[in-house]
Scaffold this active site. Structure first.
Site, mmCIF file in Angstrom:
data_model
loop_
_atom_site.group_PDB
_atom_site.id
_atom_site.type_symbol
_atom_site.label_atom_id
_atom_site.label_comp_id
_atom_site.label_asym_id
_atom_site.label_seq_id
_atom_site.Cartn_x
_atom_site.Cartn_y
_atom_site.Cartn_z
ATOM 1 N N CYS A 2 0.837 -1.201 0.000
ATOM 2 C CA CYS A 2 0.000 0.000 0.000
ATOM 3 C C CYS A 2 0.877 1.259 0.000
ATOM 4 O O CYS A 2 1.968 1.269 0.558
ATOM 5 C CB CYS A 2 -0.938 0.098 1.193
ATOM 6 S SG CYS A 2 -2.006 -1.326 1.389
ATOM 7 N N ARG A 27 3.318 0.168 -5.153
ATOM 8 C CA ARG A 27 3.185 -0.434 -3.820
ATOM 9 C C ARG A 27 1.872 -1.197 -3.666
ATOM 10 O O ARG A 27 1.629 -1.808 -2.611
ATOM 11 C CB ARG A 27 3.270 0.658 -2.749
ATOM 12 C CG ARG A 27 4.555 1.451 -2.781
ATOM 13 C CD ARG A 27 4.573 2.455 -1.659
ATOM 14 N NE ARG A 27 4.566 1.796 -0.383
ATOM 15 C CZ ARG A 27 5.628 1.368 0.269
ATOM 16 N NH1 ARG A 27 6.821 1.553 -0.258
ATOM 17 N NH2 ARG A 27 5.521 0.766 1.427
ATOM 18 N N TRP A 74 -2.990 -2.595 -1.609
ATOM 19 C CA TRP A 74 -2.714 -3.986 -1.963
ATOM 20 C C TRP A 74 -3.393 -4.792 -0.874
ATOM 21 O O TRP A 74 -3.001 -4.749 0.284
ATOM 22 C CB TRP A 74 -1.211 -4.237 -1.978
ATOM 23 C CG TRP A 74 -0.829 -5.592 -2.476
ATOM 24 C CD1 TRP A 74 -0.664 -5.976 -3.777
ATOM 25 C CD2 TRP A 74 -0.526 -6.745 -1.683
ATOM 26 N NE1 TRP A 74 -0.295 -7.293 -3.831
ATOM 27 C CE2 TRP A 74 -0.193 -7.794 -2.583
ATOM 28 C CE3 TRP A 74 -0.502 -7.001 -0.318
ATOM 29 C CZ2 TRP A 74 0.147 -9.065 -2.139
ATOM 30 C CZ3 TRP A 74 -0.159 -8.265 0.113
ATOM 31 C CH2 TRP A 74 0.162 -9.283 -0.794
ATOM 32 N N ASN A 100 -1.022 1.605 5.947
ATOM 33 C CA ASN A 100 -0.206 0.615 5.245
ATOM 34 C C ASN A 100 0.310 -0.355 6.288
ATOM 35 O O ASN A 100 1.001 0.050 7.220
ATOM 36 C CB ASN A 100 0.955 1.314 4.534
ATOM 37 C CG ASN A 100 1.983 0.332 4.003
ATOM 38 O OD1 ASN A 100 1.676 -0.824 3.754
ATOM 39 N ND2 ASN A 100 3.206 0.801 3.854
ATOM 40 N N GLY A 101 -0.022 -1.652 6.144
ATOM 41 C CA GLY A 101 0.427 -2.655 7.108
ATOM 42 C C GLY A 101 -0.740 -3.511 7.549
ATOM 43 O O GLY A 101 -1.746 -3.600 6.848
ATOM 44 N N GLU A 481 17.178 -16.409 -11.004
ATOM 45 C CA GLU A 481 16.671 -15.055 -11.219
ATOM 46 C C GLU A 481 15.990 -14.942 -12.586
ATOM 47 O O GLU A 481 14.940 -14.302 -12.714
ATOM 48 C CB GLU A 481 17.829 -14.051 -11.092
ATOM 49 C CG GLU A 481 17.461 -12.610 -11.369
ATOM 50 C CD GLU A 481 16.410 -12.029 -10.432
ATOM 51 O OE1 GLU A 481 16.010 -12.693 -9.456
ATOM 52 O OE2 GLU A 481 15.957 -10.894 -10.686
ATOM 53 N N LYS A 485 12.094 -13.766 -12.941
ATOM 54 C CA LYS A 485 11.686 -12.606 -13.755
ATOM 55 C C LYS A 485 10.588 -13.020 -14.728
ATOM 56 O O LYS A 485 9.598 -12.319 -14.897
ATOM 57 C CB LYS A 485 12.872 -12.041 -14.554
ATOM 58 C CG LYS A 485 13.907 -11.273 -13.784
ATOM 59 C CD LYS A 485 13.522 -9.865 -13.404
ATOM 60 C CE LYS A 485 12.886 -9.779 -12.059
ATOM 61 N NZ LYS A 485 13.675 -9.827 -10.900
ATOM 62 N N GLU A 488 7.232 -13.757 -12.909
ATOM 63 C CA GLU A 488 6.504 -12.655 -12.293
ATOM 64 C C GLU A 488 5.936 -11.664 -13.298
ATOM 65 O O GLU A 488 4.879 -11.087 -13.056
ATOM 66 C CB GLU A 488 7.324 -11.949 -11.204
ATOM 67 C CG GLU A 488 8.502 -11.132 -11.661
ATOM 68 C CD GLU A 488 9.192 -10.409 -10.499
ATOM 69 O OE1 GLU A 488 10.395 -10.182 -10.619
ATOM 70 O OE2 GLU A 488 8.552 -10.068 -9.496
ATOM 71 N N HIS A 504 17.406 -36.113 -11.817
ATOM 72 C CA HIS A 504 16.798 -36.765 -10.655
ATOM 73 C C HIS A 504 15.287 -36.553 -10.603
ATOM 74 O O HIS A 504 14.678 -36.734 -9.551
ATOM 75 C CB HIS A 504 17.469 -36.274 -9.368
ATOM 76 C CG HIS A 504 18.928 -36.611 -9.324
ATOM 77 N ND1 HIS A 504 19.386 -37.902 -9.138
ATOM 78 C CD2 HIS A 504 20.033 -35.844 -9.508
ATOM 79 C CE1 HIS A 504 20.716 -37.904 -9.194
ATOM 80 N NE2 HIS A 504 21.129 -36.662 -9.410
ATOM 81 N N LYS A 604 5.546 -3.981 -4.940
ATOM 82 C CA LYS A 604 6.985 -3.726 -4.921
ATOM 83 C C LYS A 604 7.575 -4.004 -3.545
ATOM 84 O O LYS A 604 8.669 -4.534 -3.425
ATOM 85 C CB LYS A 604 7.248 -2.274 -5.323
ATOM 86 C CG LYS A 604 8.719 -1.899 -5.399
ATOM 87 C CD LYS A 604 9.373 -2.549 -6.587
ATOM 88 C CE LYS A 604 10.857 -2.223 -6.686
ATOM 89 N NZ LYS A 604 11.535 -3.151 -7.619
HETATM 90 C C1 AGP Z 1 11.687 -9.137 -7.509
HETATM 91 O O1 AGP Z 1 11.546 -8.949 -8.881
HETATM 92 C C2 AGP Z 1 10.453 -9.287 -6.776
HETATM 93 N N1 AGP Z 1 9.575 -8.207 -7.023
HETATM 94 C C3 AGP Z 1 10.533 -9.730 -5.329
HETATM 95 O O2 AGP Z 1 10.910 -11.065 -5.357
HETATM 96 C C4 AGP Z 1 11.496 -8.963 -4.372
HETATM 97 O O3 AGP Z 1 12.821 -9.202 -4.733
HETATM 98 C C5 AGP Z 1 11.237 -9.428 -2.924
HETATM 99 O O4 AGP Z 1 9.921 -9.108 -2.575
HETATM 100 C C6 AGP Z 1 12.207 -8.836 -1.930
HETATM 101 O O5 AGP Z 1 12.159 -7.447 -1.919
HETATM 102 P P1 AGP Z 1 13.232 -6.589 -1.135
HETATM 103 O O6 AGP Z 1 14.530 -6.738 -1.835
HETATM 104 O O7 AGP Z 1 12.703 -5.193 -1.169
HETATM 105 O O8 AGP Z 1 13.304 -7.141 0.255
#
Ligand code: AGP
Length: 609
Positions: A2, A27, A74, A100-101, A481, A485, A488, A504, A604
Site C-alpha cells: 500500500c 506499492r 494492496w 499501510n500494514g 533469477e 523474472k 513474475e 533426478h 513492490k
Molecule cells: C523481484 O523482482 C520481486 N519483485 C521480489 O521477489 C522482491 O525481490 C522481494 O519481494 C524482496 O524485496 P526486497 O529486496 O525489497 O526485500
C-alpha cells in the site's frame, strides 16, 4: 504494501495527492481513495481498481480541500472492493484513516468496538483505527492516535484527519515506511519520497513508534507518550526525473538500461587510490570482522538470489562457512547463532517484513547484523548494526533489475572486503578482482547491446508455456533469477534448477516445445553444464546457451540460440549474465501485452508476513 500520501498547505490537495498516488502505485494497485477536508467538511472518494478509476470518479464528482490524505491499496484483509478501499471512516464520518500494514489484533479490537455499538462498513483491519479514534473524541487528535498506537499490534503506517482539527494531519509509524516532506508553508507525507519529490527535497524519515503532527507551517514528532523527539531532516540528492520513465516505454526497461550508472554510483568512493576496499558508512568494528566464525545471509525473492551468489563469493574468498536462508523460513529452523555470527540481511526496499523479522531474531541471539539496502533510512538500515547501501536510485518497476545487479556487485565487494580485513586473500588477488569489479559498468553496458537479439529470439515463444533455467555454481543464482523474472512479469511457468539435478526428476518434463536456457559462464563447471544441456536437447528441448564471449564454438552443436555476454573473471560474470535474462522476461511479457511494471498480484514492497 500500500502507498499513502498526505498534504496540508495552500494548494488544492488533490493536485498533490493524485500524482503522488500515481507515483506510488507500484506499492499496490487494487483500489485507491482520498479524503479531503474542505468548507463542506470531510469528503471521501474511493474506487476499486487502479488510479485511473479514482481519477474518473473524482472528475465526475469533484471534491475540494487543501488538506487531504490518499491511499493506493494492496489487499490483505478484505477483498479489493470499493468498500474495502481506504480511507476508512468512523461511525459519524468525522474521522478518516489511511493505513499501510496490518493491525494484527484487529479481530479482537473489532469485537470490542461492535460490543460498544460501533458500526463497520468494511471487512478491513484498518477500520478499527477510525473507530478507536472516534472513541477518543475528547482527546486531541494527536493524543488519540498515540493511545491507538499503543493498542494496535502489528505493522502500521497511518495518517488521520478529523473534522474538529481541520488544519492538520496526524500520522504514525511502526514497521511500515513513512517519510515527511517539509516544504515552505506546506508539508507532505508519504510511504516513499517520489510521491512528494516534485514539491520538496527536504525529507524526514519517521522512526518506529513515533507520532507526527503536521500543519502547513509545522511538523512535530513525539514518542507514544507525547515526549518530543529530535527531527533529522536531510536533503534528497536525486530528483523526480530519476523516478520517472525518462523516455522509455516502461520503468522496467529504463531501470534495465540504468544498470551501468547504478553500478558506477554504487562503487563510487568504495575503492581507494591503492585498490583497497573502504565502506565509510559501515560502522563495524574490525575486531568483530576478525572474530566472526560463520556468516548467514537472509533475504526474499530476487534479493535471495543475491544471497545465493553471496554464499559462493564469501566462502570462496574468505573460507568462512556461509548459510543462506529465505527470510520467512529463517526463524523456524532454529538456526545456531551466537555473538561470533555475522548475519547479512538483503532487501532493496529495506522494508520487507520477513527479512526484518529474520534480522531481529538473529540480533536477539547475539549475532551482528549488516543490512544491504537501496533505501536510505529504511527499517533494515536503521535496525541493522551496520549498513551498506546500493545506490541504484529509486526502482519503480515491481520486478527488481538494477537493484539486483547492484546487490551482486556490493556483495562481491563485501566478500572481498571481509577477505581483505581478515587477511584471507593476498592483496594482489584482492586487487585484481577489485580492478575487474570496476570494469563491470562497461561490461554491463556491452551486455545491454544484446536486447535486439533477445527480442528477435523471443518472438518464437509467444505461445510457449514452459521454460527451464539451468546452471551450476555461480550460474545457478542467475538461472533462478531468470526464471523468477519470467514468472513474475510474463505469467508463464519457469523453473530455475541446478543443471545437475534435472536427471533426478524434472527431466521427465522435457519434451518438444519446452525452452531450456542453460547458463554456463562459470569456467569451473561449464563442461558439466554442457553435458546436462545435451541431455535436455536429446529429449526435444529448445536449447538457449548463455556463455561468455569466445566460448560460442563450444556450445554451437547443442544450442539453438547462443547469447554471448562479456567475460569477467571468477564470479563477476554473473552480473553480465543476468542482463540478457532480464530482457528475455521483458520481451516475452511485452509480446503478450502485459503490464511489466505492475504485474498482477504483486507489490513492490512486501510489508506483510
Ligand atoms: C523481484 O523482482 C520481486 N519483485 C521480489 O521477489 C522482491 O525481490 C522481494 O519481494 C524482496 O524485496 P526486497 O529486496 O525489497 O526485500
Amino acid at each position: 504494501m500500500c502507498g499513502i500520501v498526505g498534504y496540508v498547505g495552500p494548494r488544492p490537495a488533490l493536485d498533490v495527492l493524485v500524482p503522488g498516488l500515481e507515483g506510488l502505485e507500484y506499492r499496490g494497485y487494487d483500489s485507491a481513495g482520498v479524503a479531503l477536508i474542505g468548507s463542506d467538511g470531510l469528503a471521501v472518494t474511493k474506487t476499486a481498481g487502479r488510479m485511473a478509476d479514482l481519477v474518473s470518479a473524482l472528475e465526475s464528482q469533484p471534491v475540494q480541500g487543501s488538506i487531504g490524505i490518499g491511499h493506493t491499496r494492496w489487499a490483505t484483509h478484505g477483498a479489493p472492493t470499493t468498500g474495502n478501499a481506504h480511507p476508512h471512516r468512523d461511525c459519524d464520518g468525522s474521522v478518516a484513516v489511511i493505513h499501510n500494514g496490518i493491525v494484527e489484533n484487529w479481530a479482537a479490537l473489532r469485537q470490542q468496538l461492535l460490543a460498544t455499538g460501533h458500526e463497520f462498513s468494511s471487512e478491513t483491519d484498518t477500520e478499527v483505527i477510525a473507530h478507536l479514534i472516534e472513541e477518543r473524541a475528547g482527546l486531541s487528535l494527536a493524543d488519540a492516535v498515540r493511545e491507538v498506537m499503543k493498542l494496535a499490534e502489528g505493522a502500521l503506517a497511518i495518517a488521520v484527519v478529523r473534522t474538529d482539527e481541520p488544519d492538520r494531519i496526524v500520522a504514525a509509524r511502526r514497521g511500515s515506511p513513512l517519510v515527511i516532506g517539509r516544504g515552505q508553508g506546506e508539508n507532505f507525507l508519504a510511504s516513499d519520497i517520489p510521491a512528494f519529490l516534485k514539491h520538496t527535497k527536504n525529507a524526514i524519515a519517521v522512526d518506529d513508534d513515533r507520532v507526527v503532527e503536521m500543519t502547513a507551517d509545522s511538523v512535530a514528532i513525539t514518542d507514544l507518550d507525547g515526549n518530543p523527539t529530535p527531527i533529522a531532516e536531510r536533503e534528497i540528492e536525486w530528483d523526480l526525473e530519476a523516478a520517472e520513465k525518462g523516455g522509455y516505454s516502461t520503468f522496467m526497461l529504463k531501470e534495465i538500461y540504468e544498470q551501468p550508472t547504478a553500478i558506477t554510483d554504487t562503487l563510487r568512493g568504495r575503492i581507494d587510490g591503492t585498490g583497497r576496499i573502504e565502506f565509510s558508512e559501515l560502522d563495524l568494528d574490525t575486531k568483530i570482522v576478525r572474530m566472526i566464525d560463520k556468516v548467514f545471509v537472509v533475504a526474499c525473492g530476487t534479493s535471495y538470489h543475491a544471497a545465493m551468489m553471496a554464499k559462493y563469493a564469501i566462502e570462496r574468498w574468505t573460507r568462512l562457512p556461509v548459510e543462506i536462508d529465505i527470510a520467512s523460513e529463517f526463524r523456524y529452523r532454529d538456526p545456531v547463532l551466537d555473538d561470533r555470527s555475522l548475519v547479512i540481511g538483503i532487501s532493496q526496499s529495506g522494508e520487507t517484513i520477513d527479512t526484518l523479522a529474520a534480522i531481529r531474531y538473529a540480533q536477539a541471539q547475539g549475532a551482528t547484523v549488516v543490512g544491504l539496502s537501496n533505501v536510505v533510512d529504511s527499517a533494515l538500515a536503521r535496525d541493522a548494526d551496520a549498513v551498506i547501501y546500493t545506490r541504484s536510485g529509486p526502482e519503480i518497476g515491481v520486478a527488481a533489475t538494477k537493484t539486483f545487479t547492484t546487490q551482486l556487485v556490493m556483495l562481491q565487494l563485501f566478500g572481498l572486503y571481509l577477505a581483505q580485513q581478515r587477511g584471507a586473500l593476498d592483496p594482489g588477488t584482492v586487487g585484481n578482482l577489485v580492478a575487474a569489479i570496476q570494469e563491470l559498468p562497461q561490461t554491463v553496458e556491452r551486455a545491454l547491446k544484446l536486447e535486439d537479439q533477445i527480442r528477435e529470439m523471443t518472438t518464437e515463444w509467444s505461445e510457449t508455456r514452459d521454460f527451464f533455467f539451468l546452471g551450476r555454481a555461480g550460474d545457478f543464482p542467475v538461472a533462478m533469477e531468470g526464471a523468477l523474472k519470467l514468472k513474475e512479469i510474463a505469467y508463464v511457468r519457469a523453473e530455475g534448477y541446478p543443471a545437475g539435478e534435472m536427471k533426478h526428476g524434472p527431466i521427465s518434463l522435457i519434451e518438444k516445445g519446452v525452452v531450456v536456457i542453460g547458463v554456463a559462464t562459470d569456467s569451473h563447471v561449464r563442461a558439466k553444464t554442457l553435458s546436462n544441456m545435451e541431455e535436455m536437447k536429446a529429449r526435444g528441448g529448445t536449447i538457449v546457451m548463455v556463455v561468455e564471449e569466445g566460448d560460442e564454438d563450444d556450445v554451437a552443436s547443442v544450442a539453438d540460440h547462443i547469447i554471448a555476454v562479456p567475460d569477467s573473471p571468477d564470479l563477476l560474470c554473473i552480473v553480465n549474465a543476468v542482463v540478457p535474462l532480464q530482457f528475455l522476461a521483458y520481451h516475452v511479457a511485452t509480446a503478450r501485452s502485459l503490464d511489466v511494471d505492475k504485474p498482477r498480484n504483486l507489490a513492490k514492497t512486501v510489508t506483510v508476513e
